[in-house]
Write a protein that holds these residues in place. Sequence first.
Motif, mmCIF file in Angstrom:
data_model
loop_
_atom_site.group_PDB
_atom_site.id
_atom_site.type_symbol
_atom_site.label_atom_id
_atom_site.label_comp_id
_atom_site.label_asym_id
_atom_site.label_seq_id
_atom_site.Cartn_x
_atom_site.Cartn_y
_atom_site.Cartn_z
ATOM 1 N N VAL A 8 0.880 -1.166 0.000
ATOM 2 C CA VAL A 8 0.000 0.000 0.000
ATOM 3 C C VAL A 8 0.919 1.219 0.000
ATOM 4 C CG1 VAL A 8 -1.751 1.302 1.253
ATOM 5 C CG2 VAL A 8 -1.839 -1.192 1.232
ATOM 6 N N VAL A 9 0.868 2.002 -1.066
ATOM 7 C CA VAL A 9 1.751 3.152 -1.240
ATOM 8 C C VAL A 9 1.004 4.417 -0.835
ATOM 9 C CG1 VAL A 9 3.120 4.505 -2.881
ATOM 10 C CG2 VAL A 9 2.947 2.013 -3.146
ATOM 11 N N LEU A 10 1.559 5.130 0.137
ATOM 12 C CA LEU A 10 0.973 6.401 0.562
ATOM 13 C C LEU A 10 1.344 7.458 -0.464
ATOM 14 C CD1 LEU A 10 1.742 6.190 4.372
ATOM 15 C CD2 LEU A 10 -0.379 5.581 3.183
ATOM 16 N N ASN A 11 0.344 7.962 -1.171
ATOM 17 C CA ASN A 11 0.556 8.855 -2.298
ATOM 18 C C ASN A 11 -0.481 9.981 -2.244
ATOM 19 O OD1 ASN A 11 0.505 10.115 -4.811
ATOM 20 N ND2 ASN A 11 0.626 8.225 -5.973
ATOM 21 N N PRO A 12 -0.054 11.225 -2.012
ATOM 22 C CA PRO A 12 -1.027 12.319 -1.914
ATOM 23 C C PRO A 12 -1.788 12.585 -3.209
ATOM 24 C CG PRO A 12 1.209 13.183 -1.940
ATOM 25 C CD PRO A 12 1.326 11.688 -1.840
ATOM 26 N N HIS A 13 -1.321 12.023 -4.316
ATOM 27 C CA HIS A 13 -1.985 12.207 -5.608
ATOM 28 C C HIS A 13 -2.925 11.050 -5.970
ATOM 29 C CE1 HIS A 13 0.773 15.522 -6.155
ATOM 30 N NE2 HIS A 13 1.775 14.697 -5.895
ATOM 31 N N ALA A 14 -3.033 10.066 -5.093
ATOM 32 C CA ALA A 14 -3.866 8.892 -5.384
ATOM 33 C C ALA A 14 -5.339 9.281 -5.481
ATOM 34 C CB ALA A 14 -3.667 7.830 -4.306
ATOM 35 N N GLU A 15 -6.077 8.521 -6.254
ATOM 36 C CA GLU A 15 -7.506 8.790 -6.446
ATOM 37 C C GLU A 15 -8.362 8.212 -5.329
ATOM 38 O OE1 GLU A 15 -8.803 7.760 -10.367
ATOM 39 O OE2 GLU A 15 -7.105 8.793 -11.288
ATOM 40 N N GLN A 16 -7.844 7.277 -4.570
ATOM 41 C CA GLN A 16 -8.582 6.646 -3.478
ATOM 42 C C GLN A 16 -7.936 6.981 -2.152
ATOM 43 O OE1 GLN A 16 -8.989 2.412 -4.756
ATOM 44 N NE2 GLN A 16 -10.673 2.472 -3.305
ATOM 45 N N ALA A 17 -8.764 7.167 -1.131
ATOM 46 C CA ALA A 17 -8.258 7.408 0.219
ATOM 47 C C ALA A 17 -7.931 6.083 0.901
ATOM 48 C CB ALA A 17 -9.294 8.170 1.039
ATOM 49 N N LEU A 18 -6.933 6.114 1.748
ATOM 50 C CA LEU A 18 -6.592 4.945 2.549
ATOM 51 C C LEU A 18 -7.736 4.639 3.500
ATOM 52 C CD1 LEU A 18 -4.244 2.949 3.303
ATOM 53 C CD2 LEU A 18 -3.734 4.538 5.167
ATOM 54 N N SER A 19 -8.071 3.376 3.623
ATOM 55 C CA SER A 19 -9.134 2.957 4.540
ATOM 56 C C SER A 19 -8.777 1.600 5.138
ATOM 57 C CB SER A 19 -10.473 2.860 3.797
ATOM 58 O OG SER A 19 -10.530 1.676 3.019
ATOM 59 N N TRP B 218 9.217 18.251 0.032
ATOM 60 C CA TRP B 218 7.885 18.689 -0.401
ATOM 61 C C TRP B 218 7.966 19.446 -1.720
ATOM 62 C CZ3 TRP B 218 3.241 17.176 0.649
ATOM 63 C CH2 TRP B 218 2.983 16.533 1.854
ATOM 64 N N GLU B 219 9.075 20.122 -1.962
ATOM 65 C CA GLU B 219 9.227 20.891 -3.197
ATOM 66 C C GLU B 219 9.306 19.987 -4.432
ATOM 67 O OE1 GLU B 219 11.149 21.769 -0.349
ATOM 68 O OE2 GLU B 219 9.609 23.302 0.003
ATOM 69 N N SER B 220 9.719 18.752 -4.244
ATOM 70 C CA SER B 220 9.865 17.849 -5.386
ATOM 71 C C SER B 220 8.878 16.681 -5.354
ATOM 72 C CB SER B 220 11.297 17.308 -5.439
ATOM 73 O OG SER B 220 11.574 16.532 -4.292
ATOM 74 N N ALA B 221 7.865 16.775 -4.548
ATOM 75 C CA ALA B 221 6.919 15.661 -4.372
ATOM 76 C C ALA B 221 5.804 15.684 -5.409
ATOM 77 C CB ALA B 221 6.334 15.693 -2.966
ATOM 78 N N GLY B 222 6.151 15.900 -6.640
ATOM 79 C CA GLY B 222 5.153 15.921 -7.709
ATOM 80 C C GLY B 222 4.627 14.538 -8.015
ATOM 81 N N GLU B 223 3.559 14.526 -8.766
ATOM 82 C CA GLU B 223 2.885 13.276 -9.104
ATOM 83 C C GLU B 223 3.812 12.288 -9.813
ATOM 84 O OE1 GLU B 223 -1.338 11.992 -11.154
ATOM 85 O OE2 GLU B 223 -0.883 14.091 -10.790
ATOM 86 N N ALA B 224 4.736 12.780 -10.618
ATOM 87 C CA ALA B 224 5.635 11.897 -11.364
ATOM 88 C C ALA B 224 6.555 11.095 -10.447
ATOM 89 C CB ALA B 224 6.472 12.717 -12.339
ATOM 90 N N ARG B 225 6.775 11.560 -9.240
ATOM 91 C CA ARG B 225 7.665 10.869 -8.301
ATOM 92 C C ARG B 225 7.047 9.587 -7.756
ATOM 93 N NH1 ARG B 225 11.757 14.456 -6.240
ATOM 94 N NH2 ARG B 225 12.620 12.673 -5.207
ATOM 95 N N PHE B 226 5.763 9.404 -7.943
ATOM 96 C CA PHE B 226 5.072 8.261 -7.353
ATOM 97 C C PHE B 226 4.837 7.172 -8.396
ATOM 98 C CE2 PHE B 226 4.267 11.580 -4.324
ATOM 99 C CZ PHE B 226 4.357 10.921 -3.113
ATOM 100 N N SER B 227 5.932 6.595 -8.866
ATOM 101 C CA SER B 227 5.831 5.526 -9.869
ATOM 102 C C SER B 227 6.089 4.159 -9.244
ATOM 103 C CB SER B 227 6.819 5.800 -11.005
ATOM 104 O OG SER B 227 8.125 5.919 -10.487
ATOM 105 N N LEU B 228 5.873 4.063 -7.955
ATOM 106 C CA LEU B 228 6.116 2.809 -7.239
ATOM 107 C C LEU B 228 5.036 1.776 -7.534
ATOM 108 C CD1 LEU B 228 6.965 4.426 -3.804
ATOM 109 C CD2 LEU B 228 8.586 3.421 -5.402
ATOM 110 N N ALA B 229 5.434 0.508 -7.534
ATOM 111 C CA ALA B 229 4.475 -0.580 -7.708
ATOM 112 C C ALA B 229 3.671 -0.735 -6.428
ATOM 113 C CB ALA B 229 5.202 -1.882 -8.014
ATOM 114 N N GLY B 230 2.375 -0.909 -6.570
ATOM 115 C CA GLY B 230 1.530 -1.111 -5.401
ATOM 116 C C GLY B 230 0.176 -0.471 -5.568
ATOM 117 N N GLU B 231 -0.604 -0.567 -4.513
ATOM 118 C CA GLU B 231 -1.927 0.048 -4.473
ATOM 119 C C GLU B 231 -1.775 1.434 -3.852
ATOM 120 O OE1 GLU B 231 -4.650 -1.191 -5.789
ATOM 121 O OE2 GLU B 231 -3.631 -3.050 -6.365
#
Length: 165
Positions: free
Chosen positions: A40-51, A68-81
């Motif tokens: 389970v990848v914690l991603n502020p750009h994800a479409e679903q909330a953690l539950s 935080w300055e470089s935490a753009g959506e492209a940085r979250f290319s990790l495998a997972g939910e």
Amino acid sequence: MDLHVRYEGDDDPDKCTARKLARHDLAALHRSDRATPFGVVLNPHAEQALSPADRSVGERLVALDCSWESAGEARFSLAGEHRALPFLVAANPVNFGKPFRLTTVEAIAAGLVILGERTQAEQVLAKFTWGETFLDLNAEPLARYADCADSAEVVAVQDEYLADE
């Protein structure tokens, strides 16, 4: 629950909460996306909330540790939910009181509480002088999120907090 961090190393190493977790054998750091395990990848750009329903994904919680300055959506290319954390307020000294500006350890601890692992959340936060403050500041929302059945319920609870902001 196994804790993993995709570590970018672009923050001050003396203030890095992920490095401190690794020094205390509470989380594993990974220097590449390929080396970071599925979870389970914690991603502020994800479409679903953690539950709490995300417990079914497995026993791994993964966070990205970067500036935080470089935490753009492209940085979250990790495998997972990928899942976003709902509204919470930071307790760390740099962003105290700011919504959604959590350190890596705050994000991990919030994820653990929502997934039903409060004792482990307390253990990881115990390494930080302000760790207990994070749980105190967010006691009500964390308890409410942890009682939700799924992402839709978490978002509904979050909307109540955002309406007050």
